[in-house]
Design a protein around this motif. Structure first.
Motif, PDB file in Angstrom:
ATOM      1  N   LEU A 104       0.709  -1.077   0.000  1.00  0.00           N
ATOM      2  CA  LEU A 104       0.118   0.002   0.148  1.00  0.00           C
ATOM      3  C   LEU A 104       0.950   1.412  -0.220  1.00  0.00           C
ATOM      4  O   LEU A 104       1.613   1.614   0.890  1.00  0.00           O
ATOM      5  N   GLY A 105       0.776   2.049  -0.975  1.00  0.00           N
ATOM      6  CA  GLY A 105       1.702   3.145  -1.064  1.00  0.00           C
ATOM      7  C   GLY A 105       3.210   2.929  -1.529  1.00  0.00           C
ATOM      8  O   GLY A 105       3.820   3.703  -1.302  1.00  0.00           O
ATOM      9  N   ASN A 106       3.392   1.644  -2.178  1.00  0.00           N
ATOM     10  CA  ASN A 106       4.624   1.230  -2.144  1.00  0.00           C
ATOM     11  C   ASN A 106       5.103   0.593  -3.663  1.00  0.00           C
ATOM     12  O   ASN A 106       5.966  -0.174  -3.710  1.00  0.00           O
ATOM     13  N   GLU A 107       3.965   0.796  -4.266  1.00  0.00           N
ATOM     14  CA  GLU A 107       4.130   0.289  -5.684  1.00  0.00           C
ATOM     15  C   GLU A 107       4.229   1.296  -6.784  1.00  0.00           C
ATOM     16  O   GLU A 107       3.554   2.515  -6.660  1.00  0.00           O
ATOM     17  N   ALA A 108       5.385   1.221  -7.566  1.00  0.00           N
ATOM     18  CA  ALA A 108       5.721   2.594  -8.421  1.00  0.00           C
ATOM     19  C   ALA A 108       5.710   1.737  -9.910  1.00  0.00           C
ATOM     20  O   ALA A 108       6.574   2.069 -10.782  1.00  0.00           O
ATOM     21  N   ASP A 109       4.749   1.208 -10.284  1.00  0.00           N
ATOM     22  CA  ASP A 109       4.671   0.367 -11.486  1.00  0.00           C
ATOM     23  C   ASP A 109       3.137   0.456 -11.972  1.00  0.00           C
ATOM     24  O   ASP A 109       2.135   0.621 -11.344  1.00  0.00           O
TER      25      ASP A 109
END
Length: 499
Positions: free
Chosen positions: A173-178
């Protein structure tokens, strides 16, 4: 730091103002569902009306072992299944069925308005239209997608994810950059005698959230054919061959497949062994150097033990190239004990998982290039975990995770990883929720230790209640606090859906 805080405050105010209070649906009518299952401990009704929540509607048992529940539904067509002690069951008494996309069938019910015609011919026509019977040449389309942007506190776009060195996953949560998309297209054929065949193809695309769709490209991840209900062979068996996802289990909290036997192969499913079912598959795996191995995967499901059910994957593994050395053969074992509630504490679902593999079978995730098979001759891999979703009440749900992993490698080095975290979700009403996430990972690789904490908050717009309800639109602020070094703050927006 001001930008993410201001964005979060503005988003919460906007969402809260835009979401109306819930009202009673006066058009709904009472519908009763029943299931004969005297040996079951817990039974739930799950379907398209509650976003396929495995603990959606709790059923009650009478003195004859018949479970029932009455719910209110608007006049429409719905698909559903029962979940008995964690096992999904098709209602065989339903008037019609539709393929569930996983080799099974969903039951179909048409809810009619009070006073509607009871003409049997009209009822049958409604069912045929509602189920889009595959014998008439229908296709199925389903998939998964997530996309959005992630910025740091200085307004720069974030390309990577924050996680502890040596950890196999991250709290998402809030840590995916794709941007990631999976599109599955299926075609099913049915013969007059009930036999059927189904072809499934899955294309996936991913990129690093830059907006340049050509950066990563697409890949064909599944391409296989199944055949079943073959009266000249065995009506209970399903045969398949090709490339497919197989016997993999996901932890949604961290987007982590802790057990995964996917690959290229063939198999037979549906051998009845008392109340249990045996599936057999032969799977091929290759590495980046051209070496190969095969796994004979024997899977037992539906083993009743205590309040839950056990499923076991036993996978003898064999080398296919003499250049690997003396490793020759090995074994992998995966077990999952499923409960129809949250560890006997609340409504929900839960399970305990274990994976063990040695030598060339030590990798729990063989899908795709698997690294150098020859370098794992003396490896052992042990992974244990417990997770599930607790429905504390109608407005509050939480998924926790406890995980421990230990590796012993060919060069006598060792590595351990432990993870503990949770995601609570509070629903103010059916269209607005706040999601929170906290996770802690710690690793030890030959006395090189690392650890860190992930924290996130995400105001969320959704269509209905339910931890697994999708689509969702989320704004978020998150931070990663490593044991050593500076913490990072990120903010952004995200969509996630599956269908």
């Amino acid at each position: 730091m001001k930008k993410p805080v201001l964005l979060l405050i503005a988003t919460v105010l906007l969402f809260a103002a835009a979401v109306p209070a819930l009202g009673a649906d006066k058009a709904a009518v009472d519908v009763t569902f029943t299931l004969q299952a005297p040996a079951a401990k817990e039974v739930y009704l799950s379907g398209s009306f509650n976003n396929w929540n495995p603990a959606g509607e709790k059923m009650t048992k009478d003195e004859n072992g018949v479970w029932s529940v009455t719910i209110k539904l608007k006049p429409d067509t719905y698909q559903y299944k029962f979940v008995a002690d964690g096992i999904w069951i098709t209602d065989l008494n339903a008037a019609s069925f539709v393929d569930d996309g996983f080799g099974g069938r969903n039951s179909v019910i048409v809810v009619k308005a009070p006073g509607a015609s009871d003409n049997a011919r009209i009822d049958q026509l409604e069912l045929e239209v509602a189920t889009l019977n595959a014998s008439q040449g229908g296709f199925q389309f389903n998939g998964y997608a997530r996309a959005g942007f992630v910025m740091d506190k200085d307004g720069r776009q974030v390309q990577g994810s924050s996680q502890v060195d040596g950890a196999w996953s991250k709290y998402r949560l809030g840590n995916e950059a794709d941007t990631f998309i999976e599109n599955t297209l299926s075609k099913k054929w049915e013969m007059d005698d009930g036999s059927w065949a189904k072809a499934t193809f899955l294309w996936a695309h991913s990129d690093n959230c830059t907006g340049n769709v050509w950066e990563e490209g697409a890949a064909l991840r599944q391409s296989f054919v199944e055949m079943g209900n073959l009266s000249a062979l065995n009506n209970d068996l399903t045969f398949w061959a090709g490339r497919r996802y197989y016997r993999r289990s996901d932890i949604h909290l961290t987007d982590f497949y802790w057990k995964d036997f996917s690959g290229i192969g063939a198999g037979v499913q549906g051998f009845k062994l008392g109340n249990a079912t045996l599936d057999v598959a032969l799977m091929y795996h290759g590495d980046t150097s051209g070496l190969a191995l095969q796994q004979l995967i024997l899977t037992l499901t539906g083993i009743k033990i205590g309040p839950g059910s056990l499923e076991v994957d036993l996978a003898p593994t064999f080398q296919q190239d003499d250049n690997i050395g003396d490793s020759g053969a090995a074994i992998a074992v995966g077990t999952q004990y499923n409960l129809g509630d949250f560890f006997g504490l609340t409504k929900g679902s839960s399970y305990i998982g274990l994976y063990y593999g040695n030598s060339i079978a030590s990798n729990p995730n063989w899908y795709g290039p698997a690294g150098e098979i020859s370098s794992v001759e003396e490896n052992t891999h042990l992974r244990v975990l417990a997770t599930g979703v607790s429905q504390i009440n109608d407005n509050l749900e939480i998924q926790p995770l406890l995980l421990y992993q230990s590796e012993e490698k060919t060069d006598n080095s060792t590595a351990t990883w432990a993870s503990v975290g949770c995601r609570p979700v509070y629903y103010f009403n059916k269209n607005f929720a706040l999601q929170f996430e906290v996770g802690y990972d710690t690793t030890d690789q030959n006395d090189q230790k690392d650890s860190g904490v992930s924290l996130a908050i995400a105001p969320t717009i959704t269509l209905d209640l339910g931890y697994y309800t999708r689509p969702q639109l989320r704004a978020f602020v998150s931070t990663f606090i490593p044991e050593e070094g500076d913490s990072t703050v990120k903010y952004g927006v995200r969509c996630e859906t599956w269908w």
